[in-house]
Write a protein that holds these residues in place. Sequence first.
Motif, PDB file in Angstrom:
ATOM      1  N   PRO A 137       0.997  -1.143   0.113  1.00  0.00           N
ATOM      2  CA  PRO A 137      -0.176  -0.079   0.033  1.00  0.00           C
ATOM      3  C   PRO A 137       0.948   1.222   0.021  1.00  0.00           C
ATOM      4  CG  PRO A 137      -0.091  -0.972   2.150  1.00  0.00           C
ATOM      5  CD  PRO A 137       0.699  -2.181   1.317  1.00  0.00           C
ATOM      6  N   TRP A 184       5.888  -4.933   1.866  1.00  0.00           N
ATOM      7  CA  TRP A 184       4.937  -5.778   2.849  1.00  0.00           C
ATOM      8  C   TRP A 184       5.721  -6.115   4.088  1.00  0.00           C
ATOM      9  CZ3 TRP A 184      -0.053  -5.575   2.781  1.00  0.00           C
ATOM     10  CH2 TRP A 184      -0.737  -5.361   1.606  1.00  0.00           C
ATOM     11  N   HIS A 212      -4.063  -6.006   6.772  1.00  0.00           N
ATOM     12  CA  HIS A 212      -4.838  -6.244   5.420  1.00  0.00           C
ATOM     13  C   HIS A 212      -5.645  -7.361   5.398  1.00  0.00           C
ATOM     14  CE1 HIS A 212      -3.980  -2.613   3.244  1.00  0.00           C
ATOM     15  NE2 HIS A 212      -2.664  -2.509   3.931  1.00  0.00           N
TER      16      HIS A 212
END
Length: 102
Positions: free
Chosen positions: A61, A67, A75
């Motif tokens: 994101p 990540w 998420h």
Amino acid sequence: IAERVGVSCDSVRLISKRYAETGGDVWATVARKERALPPVPSSVTGEVEARLIALACSKPPKGHARWSLRLLEKHVALAEDIPDLDHSTIGRVLKKRNCALT
């Protein structure tokens, strides 16, 4: 007896105790015990693994360079089609499939 059979003295003591408790029934002594609770099925199915790996391989994101396990955990909690998973569970799934977070 323990030395001759190749087991520990505790094993001989526990088996003889169980033999006495079952009233001398050999089959009841050596039979496996029934589980009190059935095993809990894993919430990580093949489909969940696939969705998790797809998420981990996707672009992170905005505001994040890559990540992390905790970011994936957040998420996954937001996704409706994936059950809530702990970051350690996510790490085990990714490790099992040789997926590295880069």
